[in-house]
Design an enzyme around this catalytic site. Sequence first.
Site, PDB file in Angstrom:
ATOM      1  N   ASP A  36     -33.970 -38.841  -1.283  1.00 12.69           N
ATOM      2  CA  ASP A  36     -32.802 -38.782  -0.406  1.00 12.69           C
ATOM      3  C   ASP A  36     -33.006 -37.834   0.781  1.00 12.69           C
ATOM      4  OD1 ASP A  36     -31.695 -40.613  -1.991  1.00 12.69           O
ATOM      5  OD2 ASP A  36     -30.103 -39.352  -2.805  1.00 12.69           O
ATOM      6  N   GLU A  38     -35.708 -37.017   2.254  1.00 13.50           N
ATOM      7  CA  GLU A  38     -36.660 -37.627   3.196  1.00 13.50           C
ATOM      8  C   GLU A  38     -35.964 -38.706   4.022  1.00 13.50           C
ATOM      9  OE1 GLU A  38     -40.937 -37.495   0.851  1.00 13.50           O
ATOM     10  OE2 GLU A  38     -39.380 -38.848   0.157  1.00 13.50           O
ATOM     11  N   TYR A  39     -35.191 -39.546   3.323  1.00  8.22           N
ATOM     12  CA  TYR A  39     -34.462 -40.602   4.010  1.00  8.22           C
ATOM     13  C   TYR A  39     -33.529 -40.002   5.062  1.00  8.22           C
ATOM     14  CZ  TYR A  39     -31.371 -44.525   4.930  1.00  8.22           C
ATOM     15  OH  TYR A  39     -30.645 -45.493   5.566  1.00  8.22           O
ATOM     16  N   GLU A 117     -13.615 -33.146  -3.035  1.00  8.31           N
ATOM     17  CA  GLU A 117     -13.926 -33.760  -4.320  1.00  8.31           C
ATOM     18  C   GLU A 117     -15.418 -33.949  -4.490  1.00  8.31           C
ATOM     19  OE1 GLU A 117     -11.223 -36.818  -3.230  1.00  8.31           O
ATOM     20  OE2 GLU A 117     -12.783 -38.344  -3.260  1.00  8.31           O
ATOM     21  N   LYS A 119     -18.870 -35.782  -4.874  1.00  7.27           N
ATOM     22  CA  LYS A 119     -19.438 -37.029  -4.383  1.00  7.27           C
ATOM     23  C   LYS A 119     -20.263 -37.643  -5.510  1.00  7.27           C
ATOM     24  CE  LYS A 119     -21.760 -39.148  -0.494  1.00  7.27           C
ATOM     25  NZ  LYS A 119     -22.753 -39.968  -1.193  1.00  7.27           N
ATOM     26  N   LYS A 294     -12.347 -34.104   2.875  1.00  6.48           N
ATOM     27  CA  LYS A 294     -11.529 -35.113   3.553  1.00  6.48           C
ATOM     28  C   LYS A 294     -10.320 -34.465   4.197  1.00  6.48           C
ATOM     29  CE  LYS A 294     -12.916 -38.589   0.212  1.00  6.48           C
ATOM     30  NZ  LYS A 294     -12.564 -39.511  -0.879  1.00  6.48           N
ATOM     31  N   LYS A 319     -23.699 -32.083   1.680  1.00  3.27           N
ATOM     32  CA  LYS A 319     -24.790 -32.239   0.721  1.00  3.27           C
ATOM     33  C   LYS A 319     -25.478 -30.901   0.525  1.00  3.27           C
ATOM     34  CE  LYS A 319     -25.470 -36.981   0.676  1.00  3.27           C
ATOM     35  NZ  LYS A 319     -26.530 -37.936   0.995  1.00  3.27           N
ATOM     36  N   CYS A 413     -43.422 -27.850 -33.177  1.00  2.00           N
ATOM     37  CA  CYS A 413     -42.790 -26.789 -32.392  1.00  2.00           C
ATOM     38  C   CYS A 413     -43.839 -25.730 -32.068  1.00  2.00           C
ATOM     39  CB  CYS A 413     -41.648 -26.171 -33.200  1.00  2.00           C
ATOM     40  SG  CYS A 413     -41.055 -24.630 -32.474  1.00  2.00           S
TER      41      CYS A 413
HETATM   42  S1  IVH Z   1     -14.900 -41.483   0.370  1.00  2.00           S
HETATM   43  C1  IVH Z   1     -16.061 -43.685   3.826  1.00  2.00           C
HETATM   44  N1  IVH Z   1     -15.275 -40.082  -1.788  1.00  2.00           N
HETATM   45  O1  IVH Z   1     -20.363 -42.251  -0.986  1.00  2.00           O
HETATM   46  C2  IVH Z   1     -14.810 -43.442   3.138  1.00  2.00           C
HETATM   47  N2  IVH Z   1     -16.946 -41.641  -1.149  1.00  2.00           N
HETATM   48  O2  IVH Z   1     -21.955 -42.090   1.385  1.00  2.00           O
HETATM   49  C3  IVH Z   1     -14.833 -43.689   1.713  1.00  2.00           C
HETATM   50  N3  IVH Z   1     -18.811 -41.754  -2.700  1.00  2.00           N
HETATM   51  O3  IVH Z   1     -19.619 -45.465   0.106  1.00  2.00           O
HETATM   52  C4  IVH Z   1     -15.759 -42.829   0.981  1.00  2.00           C
HETATM   53  N4  IVH Z   1     -18.073 -40.257  -4.127  1.00  2.00           N
HETATM   54  O4  IVH Z   1     -19.303 -45.036  -2.363  1.00  2.00           O
HETATM   55  C5  IVH Z   1     -15.781 -41.018  -0.963  1.00  2.00           C
HETATM   56  N5  IVH Z   1     -15.466 -38.800  -3.702  1.00  2.00           N
HETATM   57  C6  IVH Z   1     -15.947 -39.735  -2.886  1.00  2.00           C
HETATM   58  C7  IVH Z   1     -17.172 -40.359  -3.132  1.00  2.00           C
HETATM   59  C8  IVH Z   1     -17.648 -41.303  -2.230  1.00  2.00           C
HETATM   60  C9  IVH Z   1     -19.038 -41.099  -3.848  1.00  2.00           C
HETATM   61  C10 IVH Z   1     -19.683 -42.763  -2.100  1.00  2.00           C
HETATM   62  C11 IVH Z   1     -18.929 -43.956  -1.598  1.00  2.00           C
HETATM   63  C12 IVH Z   1     -19.352 -44.143  -0.173  1.00  2.00           C
HETATM   64  C13 IVH Z   1     -20.592 -43.314  -0.118  1.00  2.00           C
HETATM   65  C14 IVH Z   1     -20.805 -42.830   1.284  1.00  2.00           C
END
Ligand code: IVH
Length: 674
Positions: A36, A38-39, A117, A119, A294, A319, A413
């Site tokens: 990730d 690197e990407y 929240e 991710k 958010k 991140k 062990c």
């Molecule tokens: S909000 C773009 N909240 O991350 C608005 N996304 O890199 C909706 N993801 O496609 C995304 N946890 O699938 C949101 N708590 C979270 C998330 C989350 C994982 C994923 C989601 C999104 C991707 C974007």
Amino acid sequence: MTPAPAQLARRAAELRTLLDRANFLYYVDDAPELSDPEYDRLFRELQAIERDHADLALPESPTRRVGNEPASALTKHTHRRPMLSLANAFDPDELAGWEDRNAKINPEVRTGGYAIEVKIDGAAINLTYTAGRLTTGASRGNGIVGEDITANLRTIPDVPLVLKGRHHPALMEIRGEVYFPLASFAGLNRRREAAGEPPFANPRNAAAGSLRQLDAATTRSRRLRMFAFQIEVIEGTIAIPTHDRVLALLAEWGFQVEPHHRTVATLAEAQAAVPEFERLLAELPFEADGIVVKVNRRDLQEDLGVVGGREPRWAIARKFAPEVAVTRLLEIRVNVGRTGALNPYAVLEPVEVGGVTVSSATLHNEDLIIQKDIREGDWVEIMRAGEVIPQVIGPLRDRRTGHERPFTPPEVCPVCQTPAVRPPDEAMRYCPNVACPGRIFESIVHFASREAMDIRGLGYERIRQLLDSKLIADVADLYRLETTDLVTLDRFADQSAGLLVAAIADSKTRPLSQLLFGLGIRHVGKNIAQLLARRFRTMSALAEADAAAIGDIPGIGPTIAAAVEEFFASPANRRLVARLDAAGLAMDEPNAPETGGALLGKTYVLTGALPTLSRTEAAALVEQAGGRVAGSVSRRTDTVVAGADAGAKADRARELGIEIITEDELLRRVGRKA
Ligand code: IVH
């Protein structure tokens, strides 16, 4: 603008090729080649070039896409609204820059509050509900068109087929993330290898791969889970002023919402929460790759809009970028953990990563070593993220000389020579000997550590001395030590002996949560220990609880609940706890009074969106005041706290004649309001 130099045009073309290929491997083959970080690095480099040279910003550039075209026999599904992706921030400055840019559009973002929240690192899905019934479930695909995977999604227990509550819009899309619990992941890969199939590289790919099965029975066998985090209303009206209300409503409708979300007033508070989340992420039973910040107010979200049809401005992924370095792996050794786990680790040629010299790194478990084909003598990439211990990412195969030595897992062990065992569903071998000196040593180190009983002055060396001299055999023996015992040992003057005895005595007052963590119950990390202590308040109440009652706590799943029940079912563990009790340790949680709590013994149910408190906050208040929070209304419910759009639960309470109160009244009862 002058055309970009030829060299830059070549680099942009190269980056497009690399990223296109990476996207394809990631989204279509479920077998990524780039890490990730690197990407992300390549993606940003291309973004920067395109920003500065409009002539290089081609419409087909991977920066303009969200994912890749769906590729399979599954039918396509066009999302009613695009599924967007998220911009990333890797450090505090980038997060601050995000707010600054947003504030130019609407300065109120600075004071309007943020929701934070986890991710979840799984597969994004889109569920369509028509009049409260699941009609279609789709993968994200390229963000515009995904695949119809309704049959597969129906097998996931967290996907409601019919929504609970009321006030469902006539047509809506619920977005969330399907994930693979870490506990099931190792087992899946082992079964695949046994069957001669290639293992999944990580739980995210396993989740995506499991969703694209043509036979839903296969998907069901994978035991996927899902968290929801977004509502897109297509037809109908429903007033949802803030993102935290979105989450409350989702929970009310029967979705699982990741429990660690919270709201903060300012970005500074969000920044301050980052280290805490970074630690939390390491403990979660699923993979998470950062947090999402958010803008909480939905009116502000609308003002901010979407960048380039790709990313909303109102949300950003923070991140935790790991630091990466390359060094030689000299040797693979195995140590015995406190649970008996035989942990392989890499002895490295010392190298600096993120300002710290690293000379060893964890290799997690033997399956991973074999999967990644890590050998002694390899050049390896290692990374260090936050406070997390360094990890080996993988070998640089093109630097091999042919003299590298593959790893053979230990048959016995390394400390007590007991034959190692490997439970069928795990990727580790264990030393089954509960009296193994290696296990006992590590369990005492853990017990004394800062976040557990915090016994100052009791480190590795002293613990080794105490064990070797037979002054102690387990943690309970620590509390019988006297100064006169210690002064007979090497390097113990009167004063240091006195200090250690005092530090041990001082630790008797640690709250139950720290003691529970210190006991080293399997799967019980710091956060879980806190949840347990807050709910049960005393060691004896927890010891008597069955797995069902423990699993009732939001955030605690069946695996953890079973591990806790199992711990207290063992006579040896019960004896140990009884000896600690007899030694005078505090066995309760002072913040959650056992007696005298205003809501002592009362069962509360929370429903609807509360005006100021999140569900988690309200539940914590009830529990701190001695009450219990239940998920559904029954005759045993004492009180229902109802907010806006309180649906079926409030109706049921009225039917049963149960008291219904507002958030205000709850705050008064727990002494937070006059
Ligand atoms: S909000 C773009 N909240 O991350 C608005 N996304 O890199 C909706 N993801 O496609 C995304 N946890 O699938 C949101 N708590 C979270 C998330 C989350 C994982 C994923 C989601 C999104 C991707 C974007």
